[in-house]
Design a protein around this motif. Structure first.
Motif, PDB file in Angstrom:
ATOM      1  N   PRO A 179      46.424  14.842  52.551  1.00  0.00           N
ATOM      2  CA  PRO A 179      45.288  15.299  51.692  1.00  0.00           C
ATOM      3  C   PRO A 179      45.495  16.972  51.391  1.00  0.00           C
ATOM      4  O   PRO A 179      46.217  17.710  52.042  1.00  0.00           O
ATOM      5  N   MET A 180      44.746  17.339  50.231  1.00  0.00           N
ATOM      6  CA  MET A 180      45.099  18.769  49.895  1.00  0.00           C
ATOM      7  C   MET A 180      44.064  19.667  50.636  1.00  0.00           C
ATOM      8  O   MET A 180      44.523  21.253  50.757  1.00  0.00           O
ATOM      9  N   ASN A 181      43.208  19.130  51.243  1.00  0.00           N
ATOM     10  CA  ASN A 181      42.387  19.972  52.103  1.00  0.00           C
ATOM     11  C   ASN A 181      41.993  19.457  53.423  1.00  0.00           C
ATOM     12  O   ASN A 181      41.973  18.077  53.520  1.00  0.00           O
ATOM     13  N   ASN A 182      41.610  20.092  54.558  1.00  0.00           N
ATOM     14  CA  ASN A 182      41.139  19.301  55.626  1.00  0.00           C
ATOM     15  C   ASN A 182      39.608  18.935  55.395  1.00  0.00           C
ATOM     16  O   ASN A 182      39.073  19.439  54.479  1.00  0.00           O
ATOM     17  N   SER A 183      39.056  18.065  56.040  1.00  0.00           N
ATOM     18  CA  SER A 183      37.740  17.416  55.826  1.00  0.00           C
ATOM     19  C   SER A 183      37.047  17.240  57.017  1.00  0.00           C
ATOM     20  O   SER A 183      37.825  17.436  58.116  1.00  0.00           O
ATOM     21  N   ILE A 184      35.759  17.346  57.066  1.00  0.00           N
ATOM     22  CA  ILE A 184      34.903  17.191  58.309  1.00  0.00           C
ATOM     23  C   ILE A 184      33.917  15.990  58.057  1.00  0.00           C
ATOM     24  O   ILE A 184      33.461  16.019  56.842  1.00  0.00           O
ATOM     25  N   SER A 185      33.824  15.205  58.957  1.00  0.00           N
ATOM     26  CA  SER A 185      32.721  14.037  58.915  1.00  0.00           C
ATOM     27  C   SER A 185      31.984  13.701  60.166  1.00  0.00           C
ATOM     28  O   SER A 185      32.345  14.326  61.087  1.00  0.00           O
ATOM     29  N   LEU A 186      30.945  12.800  59.876  1.00  0.00           N
ATOM     30  CA  LEU A 186      30.231  12.270  60.829  1.00  0.00           C
ATOM     31  C   LEU A 186      30.434  11.032  60.912  1.00  0.00           C
ATOM     32  O   LEU A 186      30.335  10.174  60.080  1.00  0.00           O
ATOM     33  N   MET A 243      38.757  22.409  37.609  1.00  0.00           N
ATOM     34  CA  MET A 243      37.841  22.839  38.960  1.00  0.00           C
ATOM     35  C   MET A 243      38.589  22.822  40.356  1.00  0.00           C
ATOM     36  O   MET A 243      38.129  23.144  41.276  1.00  0.00           O
ATOM     37  N   ILE A 244      39.605  21.637  40.273  1.00  0.00           N
ATOM     38  CA  ILE A 244      40.088  21.672  41.485  1.00  0.00           C
ATOM     39  C   ILE A 244      40.701  22.620  42.402  1.00  0.00           C
ATOM     40  O   ILE A 244      40.476  22.838  43.518  1.00  0.00           O
ATOM     41  N   GLN A 245      41.533  23.520  41.621  1.00  0.00           N
ATOM     42  CA  GLN A 245      41.647  24.827  42.291  1.00  0.00           C
ATOM     43  C   GLN A 245      40.656  25.570  42.793  1.00  0.00           C
ATOM     44  O   GLN A 245      40.785  26.293  44.142  1.00  0.00           O
ATOM     45  N   GLY A 246      39.628  25.660  41.986  1.00  0.00           N
ATOM     46  CA  GLY A 246      38.448  26.523  42.436  1.00  0.00           C
ATOM     47  C   GLY A 246      37.832  26.062  43.844  1.00  0.00           C
ATOM     48  O   GLY A 246      37.632  27.060  44.525  1.00  0.00           O
ATOM     49  N   ARG A 247      37.855  24.855  43.956  1.00  0.00           N
ATOM     50  CA  ARG A 247      37.459  24.356  45.195  1.00  0.00           C
ATOM     51  C   ARG A 247      38.529  24.735  46.470  1.00  0.00           C
ATOM     52  O   ARG A 247      37.962  25.038  47.267  1.00  0.00           O
ATOM     53  N   LEU A 248      39.789  24.455  46.167  1.00  0.00           N
ATOM     54  CA  LEU A 248      40.630  24.844  47.050  1.00  0.00           C
ATOM     55  C   LEU A 248      40.495  26.295  47.609  1.00  0.00           C
ATOM     56  O   LEU A 248      40.670  26.343  48.794  1.00  0.00           O
ATOM     57  N   ASP A 249      40.091  27.082  46.442  1.00  0.00           N
ATOM     58  CA  ASP A 249      40.091  28.615  47.057  1.00  0.00           C
ATOM     59  C   ASP A 249      38.949  28.746  47.990  1.00  0.00           C
ATOM     60  O   ASP A 249      39.154  29.831  48.805  1.00  0.00           O
ATOM     61  N   VAL A 250      37.995  27.995  47.578  1.00  0.00           N
ATOM     62  CA  VAL A 250      36.980  28.109  48.921  1.00  0.00           C
ATOM     63  C   VAL A 250      36.752  27.185  50.143  1.00  0.00           C
ATOM     64  O   VAL A 250      35.813  27.579  50.904  1.00  0.00           O
ATOM     65  N   VAL A 251      37.252  26.418  49.659  1.00  0.00           N
ATOM     66  CA  VAL A 251      36.895  25.190  51.129  1.00  0.00           C
ATOM     67  C   VAL A 251      37.363  25.609  52.382  1.00  0.00           C
ATOM     68  O   VAL A 251      36.607  25.103  53.312  1.00  0.00           O
ATOM     69  N   ASP A 252      38.455  26.596  52.842  1.00  0.00           N
ATOM     70  CA  ASP A 252      38.415  27.052  54.011  1.00  0.00           C
ATOM     71  C   ASP A 252      37.358  27.571  54.447  1.00  0.00           C
ATOM     72  O   ASP A 252      36.964  27.475  55.719  1.00  0.00           O
ATOM     73  N   GLU A 302      27.269  25.575  66.974  1.00  0.00           N
ATOM     74  CA  GLU A 302      26.215  25.962  67.327  1.00  0.00           C
ATOM     75  C   GLU A 302      24.923  25.213  67.025  1.00  0.00           C
ATOM     76  O   GLU A 302      23.925  25.729  67.289  1.00  0.00           O
ATOM     77  N   LYS A 303      25.146  24.083  66.606  1.00  0.00           N
ATOM     78  CA  LYS A 303      23.946  22.766  66.265  1.00  0.00           C
ATOM     79  C   LYS A 303      23.014  23.653  65.381  1.00  0.00           C
ATOM     80  O   LYS A 303      21.990  23.625  65.483  1.00  0.00           O
ATOM     81  N   ASP A 304      23.450  24.307  64.447  1.00  0.00           N
ATOM     82  CA  ASP A 304      22.925  24.832  63.489  1.00  0.00           C
ATOM     83  C   ASP A 304      22.560  24.006  62.121  1.00  0.00           C
ATOM     84  O   ASP A 304      23.527  23.664  61.346  1.00  0.00           O
ATOM     85  N   PHE A 305      21.435  23.061  62.088  1.00  0.00           N
ATOM     86  CA  PHE A 305      21.404  22.374  61.238  1.00  0.00           C
ATOM     87  C   PHE A 305      21.113  22.660  59.539  1.00  0.00           C
ATOM     88  O   PHE A 305      21.643  22.168  58.838  1.00  0.00           O
ATOM     89  N   THR A 306      20.522  23.956  59.573  1.00  0.00           N
ATOM     90  CA  THR A 306      20.139  24.405  58.318  1.00  0.00           C
ATOM     91  C   THR A 306      21.757  24.920  57.788  1.00  0.00           C
ATOM     92  O   THR A 306      21.918  24.403  56.537  1.00  0.00           O
ATOM     93  N   LEU A 307      22.469  25.568  58.291  1.00  0.00           N
ATOM     94  CA  LEU A 307      23.883  25.656  58.098  1.00  0.00           C
ATOM     95  C   LEU A 307      24.777  24.500  57.674  1.00  0.00           C
ATOM     96  O   LEU A 307      25.388  24.399  56.605  1.00  0.00           O
ATOM     97  N   LEU A 308      24.565  23.548  58.664  1.00  0.00           N
ATOM     98  CA  LEU A 308      25.463  22.194  58.394  1.00  0.00           C
ATOM     99  C   LEU A 308      25.098  21.506  56.742  1.00  0.00           C
ATOM    100  O   LEU A 308      25.659  21.137  56.260  1.00  0.00           O
ATOM    101  N   GLY A 309      23.528  21.301  56.811  1.00  0.00           N
ATOM    102  CA  GLY A 309      22.921  20.848  55.527  1.00  0.00           C
ATOM    103  C   GLY A 309      23.199  21.597  54.265  1.00  0.00           C
ATOM    104  O   GLY A 309      24.005  20.917  53.428  1.00  0.00           O
ATOM    105  N   GLN A 310      23.144  22.893  54.424  1.00  0.00           N
ATOM    106  CA  GLN A 310      23.428  23.610  53.064  1.00  0.00           C
ATOM    107  C   GLN A 310      25.035  23.735  52.838  1.00  0.00           C
ATOM    108  O   GLN A 310      25.454  23.465  51.618  1.00  0.00           O
ATOM    109  N   THR A 311      25.933  23.656  53.544  1.00  0.00           N
ATOM    110  CA  THR A 311      27.174  23.584  53.495  1.00  0.00           C
ATOM    111  C   THR A 311      27.664  22.113  52.966  1.00  0.00           C
ATOM    112  O   THR A 311      28.491  22.199  52.126  1.00  0.00           O
ATOM    113  N   ALA A 312      27.090  21.057  53.659  1.00  0.00           N
ATOM    114  CA  ALA A 312      27.565  19.947  53.151  1.00  0.00           C
ATOM    115  C   ALA A 312      26.885  19.691  51.579  1.00  0.00           C
ATOM    116  O   ALA A 312      27.740  19.260  50.953  1.00  0.00           O
TER     117      ALA A 312
END
Ligand code: DP6
Length: 330
Positions: free
Chosen positions: A30-37, A205-214, A226-236
């Motif tokens: 993949p071009m970027n790491n990813s995180i899932s549930l 737009m693909i490069q734009g996302r790669l610039d911020v994905v980290d 930190e079990k911060d649900f607000t941060l999790l939801g906003q970021t997802a």
């Protein structure tokens, strides 16, 4: 006659930071790491039997013999696993999903994870979870994250150019809910694989996302730790919007959202304004996921089930990784 058979059960995973774009199409890097549930409630069960009695590989999904792309992807993957085990027997593969296939509900993730784990067992290949994640990745990238339960990160290329998954936290660490909202059971215009390729080649737009994905990944790891649900939801939600902007700016335009998606996104915002914490994410189907906390799940489900365009809702908790089970499908 030599016969070896095994059955595995895998759950799909919901991408919180999405995998979108490949550096290497053959190796599925993949071009970027990813995180899932990894979620419970939805599952694929697959029985694989290698035997000298079969003259060719056969693949049945939900009682139907598969031909074309689904079959050829399974055969290609079986061949990879056979060469790993130095065996050449053909196989019969029987698979069942308890949810709609190819409707953006990650059926290829649970499908390939179950296929890989059952095949390795049947072929006598002893593999660690990390090794299983690297093998199943070759069948379908997102399946590498379904090897583990709970919260999982897929590393794009670690030492020695290895790309594998690891568990960030198990299913008991952070009790959240993923409400799967099904609008209608429909096939997509483009497969995820095609869509990813088209957008990598044509979206500015693909490069734009790669610039911020980290920075998004960093925020997501922190939210989980930190079990911060607000941060999790906003970021997802923010990452989901970025990925779909890439899709929308591709040529041809790839649009996975239907009217119902937009109306449900509006509903999620209204819920939040009313004090119910909920966030949305959408993959490559018309259906969507609403992320929320356990105390809000029943109320949100009741609201959704009153909406005429909602066909079905499934409330999922964090689930387990892929495992071997005793009950063969044939
Ligand atoms: C939008 O794993 O299905 O769900 O590796 O080509 O088989 P291939 O793609 P696949 O892609 C999933 C993409 C996604 C986002 C995600 O799951 O991270």
């Amino acid at each position: 006659m030599i016969i070896t058979k095994a059955t595995a059960l895998a759950n799909p995973n919901t991408a919180l930071i999405k995998y979108w774009g490949k550096q290497d199409e053959e190796l599925i890097l993949p071009m970027n790491n990813s995180i899932s549930l990894t979620v419970d409630s939805l599952s694929t069960t697959t029985t694989v039997e290698f035997s000298e009695k079969y003259t060719e590989d056969q693949f049945f999904l939900n009682d139907e013999k598969q031909i074309g792309t689904p079959e050829s992807r399974v055969i290609k993957h079986l061949s990879l696993l056979r060469s790993e085990a130095n065996k050449n027997m053909s196989a019969k593969v029987v698979s069942k999903n308890n949810f709609p296939t190819a409707a953006g509900l990650a059926s290829s993730a649970s499908g390939f994870a179950a296929l890989t784990v059952a095949s390795c067992k049947a072929l006598g290949l002893e593999k660690s979870e990390k090794e299983l994640s690297m093998l199943t990745r070759r069948g379908s990238g997102s399946s590498s994250r379904s090897i583990f339960g709970g919260f999982v990160e897929w590393i794009k290329a670690g030492e020695g150019n290895e790309s594998y998954t690891k568990q960030l936290a198990d299913k008991n660490h952070f009790d959240i809910r993923d409400i799967v909202v099904i609008f209608k059971e429909q096939k997509r215009e483009f497969s995820t694989r095609e869509a990813m390729k088209i957008s990598k080649e044509t979206s500015s737009m693909i490069q734009g996302r790669l610039d911020v994905v980290d920075s998004y990944l960093e925020r997501m790891r922190k939210a989980i730790a930190e079990k911060d649900f607000t941060l999790l939801g906003q970021t997802a939600e923010a990452d989901c919007n970025l990925v779909h902007s890439i899709a929308l700016t591709s040529k041809p335009k790839l649009s996975f959202w239907i009217d119902e998606t937009l109306r449900t996104i509006k509903l999620v915002k209204t819920l939040r304004e009313g004090g119910i914490e909920a966030y949305y994410t959408v993959d490559t189907g018309a259906n969507m996921h609403i992320l929320t906390l356990p105390q809000y799940a029943a109320e949100i489900e009741t609201i959704l089930n009153k909406i005429p365009y909602v066909v079905k809702t499934i409330v999922c908790k964090p689930g387990d990784g892929t495992k071997i089970v005793d009950n063969h499908l044939f």
